[in-house]
Design an enzyme around this catalytic site. Structure first.
Site, PDB file in Angstrom:
ATOM      1  N   PRO A 246       0.848  -1.199   0.000  1.00  0.00           N
ATOM      2  CA  PRO A 246       0.000   0.000   0.000  1.00  0.00           C
ATOM      3  C   PRO A 246       0.882   1.247   0.000  1.00  0.00           C
ATOM      4  O   PRO A 246       1.181   1.824   1.043  1.00  0.00           O
ATOM      5  CB  PRO A 246      -0.802  -0.131   1.307  1.00  0.00           C
ATOM      6  CG  PRO A 246       0.047  -0.973   2.190  1.00  0.00           C
ATOM      7  CD  PRO A 246       0.923  -1.838   1.329  1.00  0.00           C
ATOM      8  N   ASP A 420       5.967   2.677   1.506  1.00  0.00           N
ATOM      9  CA  ASP A 420       5.027   1.657   1.992  1.00  0.00           C
ATOM     10  C   ASP A 420       4.349   2.197   3.261  1.00  0.00           C
ATOM     11  O   ASP A 420       5.001   2.386   4.292  1.00  0.00           O
ATOM     12  CB  ASP A 420       5.831   0.390   2.309  1.00  0.00           C
ATOM     13  CG  ASP A 420       4.951  -0.776   2.714  1.00  0.00           C
ATOM     14  OD1 ASP A 420       3.817  -0.544   3.180  1.00  0.00           O
ATOM     15  OD2 ASP A 420       5.405  -1.924   2.563  1.00  0.00           O
ATOM     16  N   HIS A 421       3.045   2.426   3.152  1.00  0.00           N
ATOM     17  CA  HIS A 421       2.327   3.065   4.256  1.00  0.00           C
ATOM     18  C   HIS A 421       2.229   2.169   5.491  1.00  0.00           C
ATOM     19  O   HIS A 421       1.928   2.629   6.584  1.00  0.00           O
ATOM     20  CB  HIS A 421       0.919   3.470   3.787  1.00  0.00           C
ATOM     21  CG  HIS A 421       0.412   4.715   4.437  1.00  0.00           C
ATOM     22  ND1 HIS A 421       0.606   4.982   5.778  1.00  0.00           N
ATOM     23  CD2 HIS A 421      -0.284   5.758   3.951  1.00  0.00           C
ATOM     24  CE1 HIS A 421       0.049   6.142   6.073  1.00  0.00           C
ATOM     25  NE2 HIS A 421      -0.489   6.635   4.985  1.00  0.00           N
ATOM     26  N   ARG A 422       2.508   0.869   5.337  1.00  0.00           N
ATOM     27  CA  ARG A 422       2.492  -0.009   6.513  1.00  0.00           C
ATOM     28  C   ARG A 422       3.644   0.330   7.445  1.00  0.00           C
ATOM     29  O   ARG A 422       3.605   0.042   8.637  1.00  0.00           O
ATOM     30  CB  ARG A 422       2.609  -1.478   6.078  1.00  0.00           C
ATOM     31  CG  ARG A 422       1.408  -1.970   5.283  1.00  0.00           C
ATOM     32  CD  ARG A 422       1.655  -3.342   4.720  1.00  0.00           C
ATOM     33  NE  ARG A 422       2.772  -3.345   3.783  1.00  0.00           N
ATOM     34  CZ  ARG A 422       3.220  -4.426   3.150  1.00  0.00           C
ATOM     35  NH1 ARG A 422       2.642  -5.581   3.363  1.00  0.00           N
ATOM     36  NH2 ARG A 422       4.223  -4.352   2.299  1.00  0.00           N
TER      37      ARG A 422
END
Ligand code: CAO
Length: 448
Positions: A246, A420-422
């Site tokens: 994401p 990566d938004h995680r």
């Protein structure tokens, strides 16, 4: 002593002589109360007929194609003692308990029907839908006109298949269990093909529409070319990274006016020795400084752990005639700008000749993709797993910048950071990007 009872079709409203399209049990089967026995299909709806009793099937009285109405005999059952009740009474009492509109509802996903509405097993229950298929169920509702019996829908749902995308081969395009199986086989072979250049990951599957099959020759002349090996490998990797990560892209402008002036003058000084420094070398050095300041960007996700790397191996995308390759400058923190510029040039040349060795493309902790020598004003690079961020660089251009009193011409280089938004939140990504821009605007900061 066990009792032989007749199981009949309960009250199904005004419908008469509805064809049986599926028989779901056979003699000898041990069945539960409410278990689906047969599937009926009218012009408007498909429904499963549940058993009024638990027991052992002695004789099935219907076959596919038989027309049947309420009260029609479905089977003879040796009833289990605890649940044995007179069959007709059982069916009629259920009919009385059920609201008539509950007996025929356009075919929708059927899970286990609740007892109160179990005259015909046609319900809108979603209780047993696993979380992973929530979207799938919602889509099925939106596209709910597909012709499939509740049992086939249940079968499809258990396998994560959306019936709306399955082509039915039965009468009136009805979807059969075999159609669902064929759909899965086709999807599996497509996935295997997509992964053929890279490693098969087994990272889950997506309930996507099949790839459109178009005969392009219908519209004009075409030429077919096989993809290069590099393109096939990168396609599989890019597709995985695109769907698994994401990522969000953050844009920033870097004022490289002074840096570019310094680069040009330095290159003039070193012209005779044949030494040259590039913007890419400065970008790599700036990235190292930013990774030191923001270590989350120099990491990889491993399950629930974040692996923070203490080395600074910076990959850069190189455009080659056969496709994209990504060589790596190892330990860029220990190298000077001239050394990095020379090494990137050598690696890029090897890449274009197709002579890069595997170890020259391994071990990266962060990637830069620079299209600045070509053009562009911004783009969204795809994060290069298992890294968590990638810096895209587009072509610098002279822009008017307000200095508080007037507009002055400055050389502005667009930075596009995908993260990566995680692992990396927007605020952190923006800080990282802004810091790189600060470094490029005044490279003295890199030695602080
Ligand atoms: N803005 C304006 N001009 C730029 C620039 C920028 N950000 N970056 C480079 N340039 C100019 C420079 O003037 C340079 O010429 P001089 O050094 O002689 O002045 C010229 O572009 C040529 O640069 P280059 O692109 O050939 O060399 P590089 O060192 O900047 O980059 C490499 C090397 C390997 C990154 C590049 O050749 C390449 O392959 N880029 C494409 C990468 C790619 O395809 N990325 C997309 C991948 S998908 O995400």
């Amino acid at each position: 002593m066990s009792q032989l009872i007749e199981v009949k079709v309960p009250d199904i409203g005004d419908y008469q002589n509805i064809p049986v399209i599926e028989v779901l049990i056979q003699p000898g089967d041990v069945i539960e109360k409410e278990q689906s026995l047969i599937t009926l299909e009218s012009d408007k709806a498909t429904m499963d007929v549940p058993s009024s009793h638990a027991g052992i099937v002695k004789e099935v009285k219907v076959k596919v194609g038989d027309p049947i109405s309420a009260g029609g005999l479905v089977l003879l059952l040796e009833a289990a003692e605890a649940t044995a009740t007179p069959p007709v009474a059982a069916a009629s009492s259920r009919a009385a308990a059920a609201p008539s509109h509950a007996t025929l509802v356009p075919a929708t996903p059927v899970v286990q029907p609740p007892a109160a509405t179990s005259v015909a097993a046609v319900t809108q229950t979603h209780a047993a839908t696993p979380a992973a298929t929530t979207n799938l169920t919602a889509n099925s509702e939106l596209l709910g006109n597909s012709h499939a019996s509740p049992s086939v829908r249940k079968f499809a749902r258990e396998l994560g298949v959306q019936v709306a995308v399955v082509k039915g081969s039965g009468p009136k395009g009805r979807i059969t269990q075999e159609d669902v199986q064929a759909f899965i086989k086709a999807a599996m072979s497509t996935t295997a093909g997509a992964n053929s250049g890279g490693q098969a990951t087994g990272l889950g599957h997506f309930n996507l529409l099949p790839w459109p099959k178009v005969d392009f020759t219908k519209f004009g002349e075409v030429e077919r070319q096989p993809l290069s090996r590099i393109k096939k490998i990168s396609a599989a990797n890019l597709a995985r990274n695109w769907v698994m990560i994401p990522a969000v892209t953050y844009h920033e402008d870097a004022d490289i006016t002074d840096l570019e002036a310094f680069r040009i003058s330095t290159n003039k000084e070193n012209e005779k020795q044949g030494k040259k420094i590039t913007m890419l070398a400065f970008l790599i050095k700036a990235a190292v400084a930013a990774l030191k300041k923001y270590p989350e960007f120099n990491s990889s996700l491993d399950g629930d752990d974040l692996v923070l790397k203490k080395y600074f191996n910076i990959a850069f995308a190189a455009d080659t005639p056969n496709g994209l390759v990504v060589p790596v400058i190892k330990n860029a923190n220990l190298k000077g700008i001239f050394e990095i510029a020379q090494e990137t040039a050598e690696l890029a040349a090897l890449a274009r000749e197709g002579k890069l060795k595997p170890d020259q493309m391994q071990g990266a902790s962060f990637t830069i993709s620079s299209v600045g020598g070509i053009g562009g004003t911004a783009f969204s690079p795809i994060v290069n797993a298992p890294e968590v961020a990638i810096l895209g660089v587009s072509k610098a251009a002279m822009k008017p910048v307000w200095d508080g009193k007037q507009f002055i011409p400055r050389l502005i280089c667009p930075l596009s950071l995908s993260a990566d938004h995680r692992v990396i939140d927007g605020a952190l990504a923006t800080r990282f990007n802004a810091y790189i821009a600060q470094l490029l605007a005044d490279f003295r900061r890199a030695v602080l």
